[in-house]
Scaffold this motif. Structure first.
Motif, mmCIF file in Angstrom:
data_model
loop_
_atom_site.group_PDB
_atom_site.id
_atom_site.type_symbol
_atom_site.label_atom_id
_atom_site.label_comp_id
_atom_site.label_asym_id
_atom_site.label_seq_id
_atom_site.Cartn_x
_atom_site.Cartn_y
_atom_site.Cartn_z
ATOM 1 N N ASN A 140 -11.236 6.020 -11.212
ATOM 2 C CA ASN A 140 -11.354 5.525 -9.833
ATOM 3 C C ASN A 140 -12.195 4.243 -9.766
ATOM 4 O OD1 ASN A 140 -9.899 7.800 -8.943
ATOM 5 N ND2 ASN A 140 -11.777 8.995 -8.714
ATOM 6 N N PHE A 141 -11.847 3.267 -10.601
ATOM 7 C CA PHE A 141 -12.618 2.025 -10.608
ATOM 8 C C PHE A 141 -12.212 1.083 -9.477
ATOM 9 C CE2 PHE A 141 -8.921 1.135 -13.315
ATOM 10 C CZ PHE A 141 -8.493 -0.090 -12.822
ATOM 11 N N ALA A 142 -11.144 1.405 -8.736
ATOM 12 C CA ALA A 142 -10.701 0.563 -7.614
ATOM 13 C C ALA A 142 -10.061 1.455 -6.556
ATOM 14 C CB ALA A 142 -9.719 -0.502 -8.087
ATOM 15 N N PHE A 176 0.831 -2.008 6.836
ATOM 16 C CA PHE A 176 0.980 -3.234 6.055
ATOM 17 C C PHE A 176 1.945 -2.984 4.906
ATOM 18 C CE2 PHE A 176 -3.262 -3.233 7.886
ATOM 19 C CZ PHE A 176 -3.337 -4.495 8.472
ATOM 20 N N PRO A 177 2.754 -3.984 4.555
ATOM 21 C CA PRO A 177 3.675 -3.800 3.429
ATOM 22 C C PRO A 177 2.960 -3.720 2.090
ATOM 23 C CG PRO A 177 3.791 -6.042 4.259
ATOM 24 C CD PRO A 177 2.956 -5.275 5.225
ATOM 25 N N GLU A 178 1.767 -4.323 2.010
ATOM 26 C CA GLU A 178 0.996 -4.307 0.763
ATOM 27 C C GLU A 178 -0.467 -4.033 1.075
ATOM 28 O OE1 GLU A 178 1.589 -7.958 -1.262
ATOM 29 O OE2 GLU A 178 3.685 -7.580 -1.759
ATOM 30 N N CYS A 179 -1.167 -3.512 0.087
ATOM 31 C CA CYS A 179 -2.606 -3.323 0.212
ATOM 32 C C CYS A 179 -3.312 -4.330 -0.698
ATOM 33 C CB CYS A 179 -3.017 -1.899 -0.163
ATOM 34 S SG CYS A 179 -2.821 -1.527 -1.938
ATOM 35 N N GLU A 180 -4.609 -4.357 -0.603
ATOM 36 C CA GLU A 180 -5.411 -5.194 -1.504
ATOM 37 C C GLU A 180 -6.369 -4.275 -2.260
ATOM 38 O OE1 GLU A 180 -8.930 -8.598 -1.426
ATOM 39 O OE2 GLU A 180 -7.729 -8.246 0.363
ATOM 40 N N TYR A 181 -6.223 -4.208 -3.575
ATOM 41 C CA TYR A 181 -7.111 -3.349 -4.354
ATOM 42 C C TYR A 181 -8.481 -4.019 -4.506
ATOM 43 C CZ TYR A 181 -3.381 -0.119 -5.530
ATOM 44 O OH TYR A 181 -2.389 0.816 -5.445
ATOM 45 N N ARG A 182 -9.534 -3.207 -4.340
ATOM 46 C CA ARG A 182 -10.908 -3.703 -4.453
ATOM 47 C C ARG A 182 -11.688 -2.793 -5.401
ATOM 48 N NH1 ARG A 182 -12.502 -7.375 -0.784
ATOM 49 N NH2 ARG A 182 -14.683 -6.737 -0.925
ATOM 50 N N TYR A 183 -12.567 -3.403 -6.170
ATOM 51 C CA TYR A 183 -13.375 -2.655 -7.139
ATOM 52 C C TYR A 183 -14.422 -1.799 -6.454
ATOM 53 C CZ TYR A 183 -11.748 -5.443 -11.166
ATOM 54 O OH TYR A 183 -11.004 -6.031 -12.153
ATOM 55 N N ILE A 184 -14.657 -0.624 -7.030
ATOM 56 C CA ILE A 184 -15.833 0.191 -6.749
ATOM 57 C C ILE A 184 -16.192 0.836 -8.088
ATOM 58 C CG2 ILE A 184 -14.343 2.063 -5.890
ATOM 59 C CD1 ILE A 184 -16.737 2.863 -4.088
ATOM 60 N N MET A 185 -16.989 0.137 -8.857
ATOM 61 C CA MET A 185 -17.110 0.381 -10.288
ATOM 62 C C MET A 185 -18.542 0.755 -10.683
ATOM 63 S SD MET A 185 -16.345 -2.488 -13.189
ATOM 64 C CE MET A 185 -14.571 -2.370 -12.993
ATOM 65 N N SER A 203 -9.125 -9.717 -11.122
ATOM 66 C CA SER A 203 -9.180 -8.999 -9.854
ATOM 67 C C SER A 203 -8.812 -7.535 -10.067
ATOM 68 C CB SER A 203 -8.215 -9.626 -8.846
ATOM 69 O OG SER A 203 -6.866 -9.386 -9.223
ATOM 70 N N ALA A 204 -9.195 -6.701 -9.101
ATOM 71 C CA ALA A 204 -8.846 -5.282 -9.185
ATOM 72 C C ALA A 204 -7.329 -5.099 -9.135
ATOM 73 C CB ALA A 204 -9.515 -4.519 -8.043
ATOM 74 N N GLY A 205 -6.646 -5.957 -8.371
ATOM 75 C CA GLY A 205 -5.188 -5.881 -8.306
ATOM 76 C C GLY A 205 -4.534 -6.138 -9.643
ATOM 77 N N ASP A 206 -5.102 -7.084 -10.408
ATOM 78 C CA ASP A 206 -4.557 -7.366 -11.740
ATOM 79 C C ASP A 206 -4.648 -6.140 -12.634
ATOM 80 O OD1 ASP A 206 -3.986 -9.950 -11.002
ATOM 81 O OD2 ASP A 206 -5.833 -10.795 -11.815
#
Length: 492
Positions: free
Chosen positions: A355-357, A388-397, A424-427
């Protein structure tokens, strides 16, 4: 019968075309207020032909969804641009204003589509108006920067009448917070800050991720809490900034960011006032000219800025803050009620991969967790109440950092974690479990940084632990680190 007549009047108003102000007769709000209601302000005295002499206004603080007819006398302290937008139902536009009355009450009002186009030119920032008619609704905290549970939706029934300036209504209302306390504020919150200008950086032109060209400028501020912070101005505010070192500056609704420690930035609804005329600004100016300027180099710097007014080392942090993990334990850093900061040179040795993102709302002002509908594949944000059609992944690390005296688990959020990972977290989320993803974590392991860490005692289910959160980090400056080691050796 009265209720039926009132209902019929409302239906007639809703179907009447919007009229320009000179065609609208102001409503009379006379009569005794209902039991338990706030007492109205005194009746307005006619000074021009734009409003009635017997109209009564109420304090902004008394406005609730349960009040029927209402009118307020207030100053416009902020007016947004008329913003066009596109929805599945077609194009639209919106603008908002902030109202301030003589009792210090504030409320945001918004208008959409045809109403917005009609009302937008009627308001002028800094002017005083009597405004009546509109729906009182719970404020959307995602967008509103004012401390009011409610907001006004202006409609076809809204009447706007300019009045002669009222000196009892302030030009703007501030609720200043000491700069030192900003470090305890949650990211993306809004705060009012008063500071003396320590330094001003040159404006920088850049292009945002959305492809929009803009300008940014950093201004370093300090106050009597002996703390400095970076304020980022954007757009026209950055280009036209006329402040000088030593001036005071009041910022209303500055956005708190955890990028590079703690910093402030302006948004569309931020108001920046240079050299305010209030008592707080006068006292700050006196302090800066007599004491503050000469001691600025010793102040705590909440931001990883270019300011280096005194004994600051890597990332603008005071060298005295540099600790080892053993010293952090021995000095019980983080065991107090308030948040404490320390800097440490350490090496990342291990990551918690689980669960890093998380999937976040793509709206910059929100960034809350979203869930995907398995049927439509759309991402729903419960806070924005929007798909939304897409989300944005964000780190929580979380990662384990070691120095020569010990180790500590440190939590890193999106902006700082991107600097650690270099991606990026998305990558990373686009990669399947396997060698490629493993390589990304391997590449980030055994990197050495100077970490700026906040430590605070956290209690959950009667069990207390100290949480160490990453505020900022800088790559290790080996030359400076060597000089520091030589200095330590020479003491013996």
């Amino acid at each position: 019968q009265q209720q039926q007549q009132h209902h019929q009047q409302q239906q007639q108003q809703q179907h009447q075309p919007f009229q320009q102000q000179q065609d609208v007769k102001p409503a009379h709000f006379g009569g005794a207020p209902h039991y338990g209601a706030a007492q109205p302000h005194s009746a307005i005295t006619a000074s021009s032909g734009t409003f009635e002499a017997d109209e009564v206004t109420y304090p902004i603080s008394s406005l609730t969804p349960y009040r029927g007819r209402w009118a307020i006398k207030a100053r416009v302290t902020f007016k947004s641009e008329l913003r066009e937008y596109q929805t599945p139902k077609g194009p639209g536009c919106v603008f908002s204003v902030h109202f301030l009355d003589s009792e210090g009450g504030e409320i945001e009002a918004s208008a959409f589509r045809d109403v917005a186009r009609k009302l937008h030119p009627m308001f002028e920032q800094g002017k005083v108006y009597v405004v009546s008619g509109g729906q009182i609704k719970p404020a959307n905290k995602r967008f509103s920067t004012l401390k009011n549970e409610y907001s006004i939706f202006l409609g076809y029934e809204t009447q706007v009448k300019p009045v002669i300036d009222d000196s009892s209504i302030d030009q703007i209302h501030f609720a200043f917070m000491p700069i030192r306390d900003v470090q305890d504020v949650e990211p993306n919150s809004n705060v009012d800050v008063l500071g003396a200008i320590v330094s001003i950086e040159d404006p920088v032109d850049l292009r945002t991720k959305s492809g929009k060209d803009t300008t940014k400028r950093n201004v370093i501020l300090a106050d009597t809490s002996r703390t400095v912070i970076a304020l980022t101005l954007w757009g026209a505010a950055a280009q036209n900034f006329a402040g000088q070192v030593g001036n005071t500056i009041g910022i209303k609704a500055a956005r708190v960011s955890d990028f590079n420690g703690r910093s402030l930035s302006t948004s569309q609804s931020t108001v920046v006032e240079l050299n305010p005329t209030n008592t707080e600004a006068y006292n700050l100016s006196q302090w800066w000219n007599t004491v503050g300027a000469s001691e600025a180099g010793s102040y705590e710097n909440l931001s990883q800025s270019s300011y280096s007014g005194g004994n600051f080392g890597e990332g603008g942090k005071r060298k005295e803050d540099l600790k080892t993990f053993a010293q952090v334990q021995e000095e019980n850093i983080g065991q107090k009620e308030e948040r404490e900061f320390y800097s440490v040179r350490a090496t990342i040795t291990l990551f918690r991969r689980k669960n890093f993102a998380y999937p976040a709302c793509p709206t910059a002002e929100c960034q809350k967790k979203v869930t995907q509908n398995p049927t439509t594949a759309m991402w729903n944000c419960p806070r924005c109440n929007q798909d939304f059609p897409e989300c944005e992944y964000r780190y929580i690390m979380s990662f384990l950092a070691n120095d020569h005296t010990g180790a500590q688990w440190i939590s890193a959020f999106n902006d700082q974690a991107e600097l650690v990972m270099g991606k990026s977290a998305g990558d990373l989320m686009s990669l399947p479990e396997g060698p490629q993803l493993d390589q990304c974590f391997d590449d980030a392991t055994f990197k050495t940084f100077t970490f700026r860490v906040s430590a605070k005692l956290d209690t959950y289910r009667e069990e207390s632990t100290v949480k160490h959160n990453l505020s900022s980090l800088t790559p290790l400056d080996y030359a400076q680190a060597s000089r520091d080691l030589i200095s330590i050796i020479q003491r013996y």
